[in-house]
Design a protein around this motif. Structure first.
Motif, PDB file in Angstrom:
ATOM      1  N   VAL A  52       0.984   4.103  -2.819  1.00  0.00           N
ATOM      2  CA  VAL A  52       0.740   5.701  -2.493  1.00  0.00           C
ATOM      3  C   VAL A  52       2.057   6.593  -2.872  1.00  0.00           C
ATOM      4  CG1 VAL A  52       0.101   7.170  -0.375  1.00  0.00           C
ATOM      5  CG2 VAL A  52      -0.847   5.135  -0.542  1.00  0.00           C
TER       6      VAL A  52
ATOM      7  N   CYS B 155      -2.971   9.233   6.313  1.00  0.00           N
ATOM      8  CA  CYS B 155      -2.840   7.794   6.255  1.00  0.00           C
ATOM      9  C   CYS B 155      -3.404   7.152   7.529  1.00  0.00           C
ATOM     10  CB  CYS B 155      -1.269   7.649   6.141  1.00  0.00           C
ATOM     11  SG  CYS B 155      -0.648   8.107   4.513  1.00  0.00           S
TER      12      CYS B 155
ATOM     13  N   GLY C 278      -3.239  10.229  -0.184  1.00  0.00           N
ATOM     14  CA  GLY C 278      -2.847   9.359   1.163  1.00  0.00           C
ATOM     15  C   GLY C 278      -3.383   8.125   1.071  1.00  0.00           C
ATOM     16  N   GLY C 279      -3.053   7.439   2.007  1.00  0.00           N
ATOM     17  CA  GLY C 279      -3.460   5.850   2.070  1.00  0.00           C
ATOM     18  C   GLY C 279      -4.558   5.481   2.872  1.00  0.00           C
TER      19      GLY C 279
ATOM     20  N   ILE D 107       2.199  14.175   6.371  1.00  0.00           N
ATOM     21  CA  ILE D 107       1.732  12.869   6.406  1.00  0.00           C
ATOM     22  C   ILE D 107       1.065  12.613   7.739  1.00  0.00           C
ATOM     23  CG2 ILE D 107       2.041  10.335   6.404  1.00  0.00           C
ATOM     24  CD1 ILE D 107       4.643  10.960   4.926  1.00  0.00           C
TER      25      ILE D 107
ATOM     26  N   ASN E 146      -4.423   3.912  -3.097  1.00  0.00           N
ATOM     27  CA  ASN E 146      -4.222   2.920  -1.876  1.00  0.00           C
ATOM     28  C   ASN E 146      -4.482   1.518  -2.156  1.00  0.00           C
ATOM     29  OD1 ASN E 146      -6.894   2.497  -1.546  1.00  0.00           O
ATOM     30  ND2 ASN E 146      -6.958   3.570   0.405  1.00  0.00           N
TER      31      ASN E 146
ATOM     32  N   VAL F 158       1.692   2.007   6.646  1.00  0.00           N
ATOM     33  CA  VAL F 158       1.556   2.736   5.613  1.00  0.00           C
ATOM     34  C   VAL F 158       2.148   4.098   5.499  1.00  0.00           C
ATOM     35  CG1 VAL F 158      -0.023   3.610   3.620  1.00  0.00           C
ATOM     36  CG2 VAL F 158      -0.571   1.394   4.808  1.00  0.00           C
ATOM     37  N   GLY F 159       1.986   4.999   6.259  1.00  0.00           N
ATOM     38  CA  GLY F 159       2.336   6.294   6.471  1.00  0.00           C
ATOM     39  C   GLY F 159       3.813   6.282   6.736  1.00  0.00           C
TER      40      GLY F 159
ATOM     41  N   ASP G  17      -9.171   7.700  -2.907  1.00  0.00           N
ATOM     42  CA  ASP G  17      -8.255   6.768  -2.157  1.00  0.00           C
ATOM     43  C   ASP G  17      -8.379   5.409  -2.479  1.00  0.00           C
ATOM     44  OD1 ASP G  17     -10.869   5.944  -1.230  1.00  0.00           O
ATOM     45  OD2 ASP G  17     -10.893   7.813   0.362  1.00  0.00           O
TER      46      ASP G  17
ATOM     47  N   SER H 143      -1.160  14.210   2.938  1.00  0.00           N
ATOM     48  CA  SER H 143      -1.209  12.722   2.676  1.00  0.00           C
ATOM     49  C   SER H 143      -1.952  12.111   4.061  1.00  0.00           C
ATOM     50  CB  SER H 143      -0.055  12.072   2.653  1.00  0.00           C
ATOM     51  OG  SER H 143      -0.282  10.637   2.295  1.00  0.00           O
TER      52      SER H 143
ATOM     53  N   THR I  67       0.902  -1.311   0.016  1.00  0.00           N
ATOM     54  CA  THR I  67      -0.159  -0.021  -0.109  1.00  0.00           C
ATOM     55  C   THR I  67       0.830   1.168  -0.044  1.00  0.00           C
ATOM     56  OG1 THR I  67      -1.783  -1.184   1.324  1.00  0.00           O
ATOM     57  CG2 THR I  67      -1.688   1.351   1.267  1.00  0.00           C
ATOM     58  N   ALA I  68       1.788   1.297   0.767  1.00  0.00           N
ATOM     59  CA  ALA I  68       3.012   2.334   1.048  1.00  0.00           C
ATOM     60  C   ALA I  68       3.380   2.680  -0.432  1.00  0.00           C
ATOM     61  CB  ALA I  68       3.836   2.148   2.073  1.00  0.00           C
TER      62      ALA I  68
END
Length: 348
Positions: free
Chosen positions: A156, A239, A260-261, A180, A289, A186-187, A285, A237, A152-153
């Motif tokens: 993104v 997340c 963002g995620g 973020i 993501n 993820v973030g 999103d 972002s 996912t990261a």
């Protein structure tokens, strides 16, 4: 409490299933939005909700998002989501996980589960003991599957690069300021990828120690979770959790793009229009993501290895660009365009 089909987010779900196992204390909701493209796939979230209506609403919104996400990612899978209800102490036991696995199994494959917030790949191993309709299991290096967070990261990160290219007319991330919200799997992964490309970072998280450690590692600034969305940055972002973009927060944004995620970043469908009216580029999103579901989806389907996962994640910027181009051509918000494309793909 209103029946699920009376809730605003019901949106013609195929089914909403409520499960309770008195012996383990397991209470869960499994929402199946669409099986038009295949088995409904989506992770299970372990979370404490103030009341049952909020839990069901979250499951409905997440499930619909998975239908759209899987369709836009080109996966032959429908959309579903599970919520495993946590108590205030967020106590999670193997017995609860096994009971949840048995609940999934009763649906006969209409729903395939994986991990989401509050769940690990080790938890999926426990669930696997009760059902075959599970993905996100530990895998050998080079194989598809395992923890979806890093995938996912990556998606993104590629989406942020695409947003910077369109909104700032800049190919490089050098010196680009990204704020973020949430630096978990993820973030945090996104922050490290951005730092490698020379981006300037401002971070926030509800876990003070986690954000402090990452900020020290990357030389980033930090602000409170109440301030992060309103930092004067190039890109914001989100997340963490959803519904952070509403009429109030959108009016206070000081960025050129939101990418963002987090799932369900828009509190309401109208909020996509609010972002668009402010001239802020928005990356829907469920498009940006999709890396995690691509990873665990290919694992479940047995289609390809890690190289195939990364190749498919690499197409996320193309899908975003398709949405943005149609948005520019039609004057419709990016969120509306993405929904329209996804609905066509799932036959709605």
């Amino acid at each position: 409490m209103a029946a699920p089909w009376d809730l605003p987010d019901y949106d013609d779900h195929e089914g909403v299933h409520l499960f309770h196992d008195p012996d383990s204390g397991m209470r869960a909701i499994i929402a199946i939005h669409s099986t038009h493209l295949g088995n409904a796939a989506g992770g299970m979230r372990f979370w404490h909700y103030p009341d049952s209506a909020m839990a069901i609403t979250d499951a409905l919104r997440l499930s619909r998002g998975m239908s759209y996400k899987n369709a836009m990612a080109g996966l032959p899978m429908g959309g579903g989501k599970a919520v495993l209800l946590a108590d205030e102490t967020r106590t999670k036991t193997p017995e609860m996980l096994r009971a949840f696995g048995r609940a999934v199994d009763t649906l006969g494959g209409r729903y395939v589960t994986a991990e989401d917030v509050g769940i690990t790949d080790d938890d999926m191993v426990v669930i696997k003991g009760e059902t075959d309709y599970v993905s996100g299991l530990p895998v050998e290096k080079g194989e598809a599957g395992g923890d979806p967070g890093p995938s996912t990261a990556l998606g993104v990160f590629l989406g942020v690069k695409a947003a910077v290219n369109r909104a700032l007319d800049q190919d490089s991330l050098e010196g680009v300021h990204v704020a973020i919200q949430g630096v978990g799997s993820v973030g945090g992964g996104l922050a490290r990828l951005l730092a490698e490309q020379g981006a300037r970072l401002t971070l926030a998280d509800t876990v003070d120690a986690r954000v402090a450690a990452l900020a020290e590692e990357l030389g980033a600034d930090t602000v409170s979770v109440d301030e992060i969305l309103f930092v004067d940055a190039d890109v914001v972002s989100p997340c963490a959790l959803g519904a952070v973009l509403d009429a109030d927060s959108i009016a206070r944004l000081q960025c050129k793009a939101v990418a963002g995620g987090a799932n369900n970043q828009l509190a309401t469908r109208e909020d996509g229009g609010r972002i668009f009216e402010r001239g802020i580029l928005y990356a829907p999103d469920y498009v940006i993501n999709a890396g995690g579901i691509i990873n665990v989806g290919l694992e479940y389907l047995g289609q390809g290895d890690r190289a195939e996962v990364e190749a498919r994640i690499g197409k996320i910027p193309e899908r975003l660009e398709q949405v943005w181009q149609e948005s520019a051509a039609t004057g419709d918000p990016a969120s509306t365009v993405a929904d329209r494309i996804a609905k066509q793909l799932i036959g709605r």
